[in-house]
Scaffold this motif. Structure first.
Motif, PDB file in Angstrom:
ATOM      1  N   UNK A 119      10.400  -6.194 -10.241  1.00 15.52           N
ATOM      2  CA  UNK A 119      10.634  -4.909 -10.919  1.00 15.52           C
ATOM      3  C   UNK A 119       9.321  -4.144 -11.063  1.00 15.52           C
ATOM      4  N   UNK A 120       8.219  -4.878 -11.238  1.00 16.73           N
ATOM      5  CA  UNK A 120       6.896  -4.235 -11.329  1.00 16.73           C
ATOM      6  C   UNK A 120       6.560  -3.546 -10.001  1.00 16.73           C
ATOM      7  N   UNK A 121       6.792  -4.265  -8.885  1.00 15.12           N
ATOM      8  CA  UNK A 121       6.504  -3.688  -7.561  1.00 15.12           C
ATOM      9  C   UNK A 121       7.328  -2.417  -7.346  1.00 15.12           C
ATOM     10  N   UNK A 122       8.573  -2.436  -7.807  1.00 12.62           N
ATOM     11  CA  UNK A 122       9.441  -1.264  -7.636  1.00 12.62           C
ATOM     12  C   UNK A 122       8.972  -0.122  -8.533  1.00 12.62           C
ATOM     13  N   UNK A 123       8.548  -0.468  -9.754  1.00 10.55           N
ATOM     14  CA  UNK A 123       8.116   0.575 -10.700  1.00 10.55           C
ATOM     15  C   UNK A 123       6.859   1.283 -10.184  1.00 10.55           C
ATOM     16  N   UNK A 124       5.878   0.522  -9.685  1.00 17.09           N
ATOM     17  CA  UNK A 124       4.623   1.172  -9.267  1.00 17.09           C
ATOM     18  C   UNK A 124       4.785   1.954  -7.958  1.00 17.09           C
ATOM     19  N   UNK A 125       5.822   1.639  -7.179  1.00 23.08           N
ATOM     20  CA  UNK A 125       6.003   2.391  -5.925  1.00 23.08           C
ATOM     21  C   UNK A 125       7.168   3.374  -6.017  1.00 23.08           C
ATOM     22  N   UNK A 126       7.564   3.714  -7.258  1.00 19.60           N
ATOM     23  CA  UNK A 126       8.749   4.571  -7.378  1.00 19.60           C
ATOM     24  C   UNK A 126       8.399   6.065  -7.349  1.00 19.60           C
ATOM     25  N   UNK A 127       7.115   6.376  -7.071  1.00 20.70           N
ATOM     26  CA  UNK A 127       6.708   7.792  -7.075  1.00 20.70           C
ATOM     27  C   UNK A 127       6.732   8.400  -5.657  1.00 20.70           C
ATOM     28  N   UNK A 128       6.673   9.731  -5.617  1.00 26.99           N
ATOM     29  CA  UNK A 128       6.730  10.460  -4.332  1.00 26.99           C
ATOM     30  C   UNK A 128       5.596  10.042  -3.403  1.00 26.99           C
ATOM     31  N   UNK A 129       4.406   9.832  -3.989  1.00 23.36           N
ATOM     32  CA  UNK A 129       3.229   9.475  -3.190  1.00 23.36           C
ATOM     33  C   UNK A 129       3.484   8.181  -2.410  1.00 23.36           C
ATOM     34  N   UNK A 130       3.966   7.130  -3.131  1.00 22.87           N
ATOM     35  CA  UNK A 130       4.237   5.842  -2.461  1.00 22.87           C
ATOM     36  C   UNK A 130       5.351   5.989  -1.438  1.00 22.87           C
ATOM     37  N   UNK A 131       6.316   6.841  -1.763  1.00 24.16           N
ATOM     38  CA  UNK A 131       7.448   7.054  -0.852  1.00 24.16           C
ATOM     39  C   UNK A 131       6.938   7.591   0.486  1.00 24.16           C
ATOM     40  N   UNK A 132       6.012   8.582   0.387  1.00 31.71           N
ATOM     41  CA  UNK A 132       5.461   9.184   1.610  1.00 31.71           C
ATOM     42  C   UNK A 132       4.579   8.194   2.348  1.00 31.71           C
ATOM     43  N   UNK A 133       3.740   7.487   1.599  1.00 35.99           N
ATOM     44  CA  UNK A 133       2.782   6.558   2.228  1.00 35.99           C
ATOM     45  C   UNK A 133       3.481   5.395   2.914  1.00 35.99           C
ATOM     46  N   UNK A 134       4.519   4.873   2.247  1.00 28.44           N
ATOM     47  CA  UNK A 134       5.187   3.674   2.796  1.00 28.44           C
ATOM     48  C   UNK A 134       6.222   4.017   3.870  1.00 28.44           C
ATOM     49  N   UNK A 135       6.667   5.272   3.892  1.00 33.36           N
ATOM     50  CA  UNK A 135       7.648   5.700   4.909  1.00 33.36           C
ATOM     51  C   UNK A 135       8.884   4.820   4.911  1.00 33.36           C
ATOM     52  N   UNK A 136       9.226   4.295   6.113  1.00 32.19           N
ATOM     53  CA  UNK A 136      10.450   3.480   6.249  1.00 32.19           C
ATOM     54  C   UNK A 136      10.360   2.185   5.447  1.00 32.19           C
ATOM     55  N   UNK A 137       9.102   1.706   5.259  1.00 34.55           N
ATOM     56  CA  UNK A 137       8.921   0.435   4.542  1.00 34.55           C
ATOM     57  C   UNK A 137       9.342   0.559   3.079  1.00 34.55           C
ATOM     58  N   UNK A 138       9.333   1.807   2.557  1.00 34.43           N
ATOM     59  CA  UNK A 138       9.681   2.035   1.151  1.00 34.43           C
ATOM     60  C   UNK A 138      11.117   1.573   0.870  1.00 34.43           C
ATOM     61  N   UNK A 139      12.021   1.991   1.767  1.00 36.11           N
ATOM     62  CA  UNK A 139      13.436   1.617   1.594  1.00 36.11           C
ATOM     63  C   UNK A 139      13.597   0.106   1.638  1.00 36.11           C
ATOM     64  N   UNK A 140      12.888  -0.495   2.569  1.00 32.73           N
ATOM     65  CA  UNK A 140      12.942  -1.945   2.736  1.00 32.73           C
ATOM     66  C   UNK A 140      12.453  -2.635   1.455  1.00 32.73           C
ATOM     67  N   UNK A 141      11.297  -2.141   0.954  1.00 35.18           N
ATOM     68  CA  UNK A 141      10.718  -2.721  -0.267  1.00 35.18           C
ATOM     69  C   UNK A 141      11.688  -2.582  -1.443  1.00 35.18           C
ATOM     70  N   UNK A 142      12.336  -1.418  -1.522  1.00 31.73           N
ATOM     71  CA  UNK A 142      13.202  -1.180  -2.682  1.00 31.73           C
ATOM     72  C   UNK A 142      14.521  -1.955  -2.633  1.00 31.73           C
ATOM     73  N   UNK A 143      14.761  -2.625  -1.490  1.00 27.89           N
ATOM     74  CA  UNK A 143      15.923  -3.534  -1.444  1.00 27.89           C
ATOM     75  C   UNK A 143      15.649  -4.773  -2.277  1.00 27.89           C
ATOM     76  N   UNK A 144      14.376  -4.943  -2.652  1.00 24.59           N
ATOM     77  CA  UNK A 144      14.001  -6.068  -3.537  1.00 24.59           C
ATOM     78  C   UNK A 144      14.821  -6.048  -4.824  1.00 24.59           C
TER      79      UNK A 144
END
Ligand code: HEM
Length: 207
Positions: A120-145
């Motif tokens: 939940x910590x990993x999801x919380x720190x990457x839940x912003x627009x900046x991380x979304x843009x930086x992680x690209x497709x990996x963001x969706x994958x990460x958020x399946x956590x």
């Protein structure tokens, strides 16, 4: 939308204020620490399930507002998880970290809860627009956590209440339904339940 965000903020803060008030007034029973620990844990689980229900609800109703409060709800889930952990460290462990090893051996489900909280910590720190843009497709994958976190939390809870699973079964059922709704075929079908306005007009004019 600001109004909705305020409403979510107040609704999510209220349980904390209520339980803190009960403890302050001496109405939290003989073990106020345990009272807070259990209530914060249940609240985190309920918020997790509510957060996961927002995308299917958005598909069903086509109201984009659900997506806008999703991040806020996710952050509240994490916050109640942190309150739950803090209650454990303060009231159960009494900040005596030398007793942690022994407690983990006695109650291994704490390790499972800890793993869920890390996710939940990993999801919380990457839940912003900046991380979304930086992680690209990996963001969706990460958020399946979030689904793994849900399974771990249910396992953590199951371990605690093994003797009486009535309440647990309700949460587990809700979790299973929410996960089934993410299966692509079911998710697509959900989006077709309510026809788009444009489509509704076309079919109405054909009748
Ligand atoms: C470092 C992380 C965690 C620790 C140390 C921890 C610790 C505990 C402990 C000690 C209990 C059992 C209390 C007892 O009956 O004696 C418990 C129960 C529980 N925890 Fe956690 N937990 C953690 C993470 C989580 C997370 C992330 C969630 C939910 C998102 C959660 C939800 C629950 C629930 C629902 C219960 C059962 C409450 C009840 O019986 O009413 N826990 N936890």
């Amino acid at each position: 939308m600001r109004l909705w965000r305020c409403a979510v903020f107040v609704a999510a803060l209220l349980p904390f204020l209520w339980w803190a008030g009960q403890v302050a007034m001496g109405q939290a029973g003989p073990e106020p620490g345990q009272y807070l620990l259990l209530n914060f844990g249940q609240c985190a689980l309920i918020l997790l399930l509510l957060t996961l229900s927002l995308t299917p609800l958005m598909k069903l109703t086509r109201w984009k507002g659900f997506a806008l409060i999703r991040r806020q709800m996710g952050l509240w889930t994490f916050s109640y998880g942190v309150l739950h952990l803090t209650s454990y460290l303060l009231f159960i462990l009494g900040l005596d970290f030398s007793a942690l090893g022994e407690d983990l051996q006695r109650r291994p489900y704490i390790i499972v809860g800890f793993a869920a909280l890390l996710m939940l910590l990993a999801l919380a720190v990457t839940s912003n627009q900046y991380s979304m843009k930086r992680l690209g497709k990996r963001w969706k994958f990460l958020h399946r956590l979030v689904y793994i976190a849900l399974i771990l939390v249910l396992l953590h809870f199951f371990w605690v209440v093994r003797a009486d699973m009535t309440q647990w079964s309700g949460y587990a059922l809700a979790g299973i339904v929410l996960m089934l709704l993410r299966i692509p075929a079911i998710s697509r079908a959900l989006g077709r339940v309510r026809p788009r306005k444009g489509h509704a007009k076309v079919s109405a004019s054909r009748v």
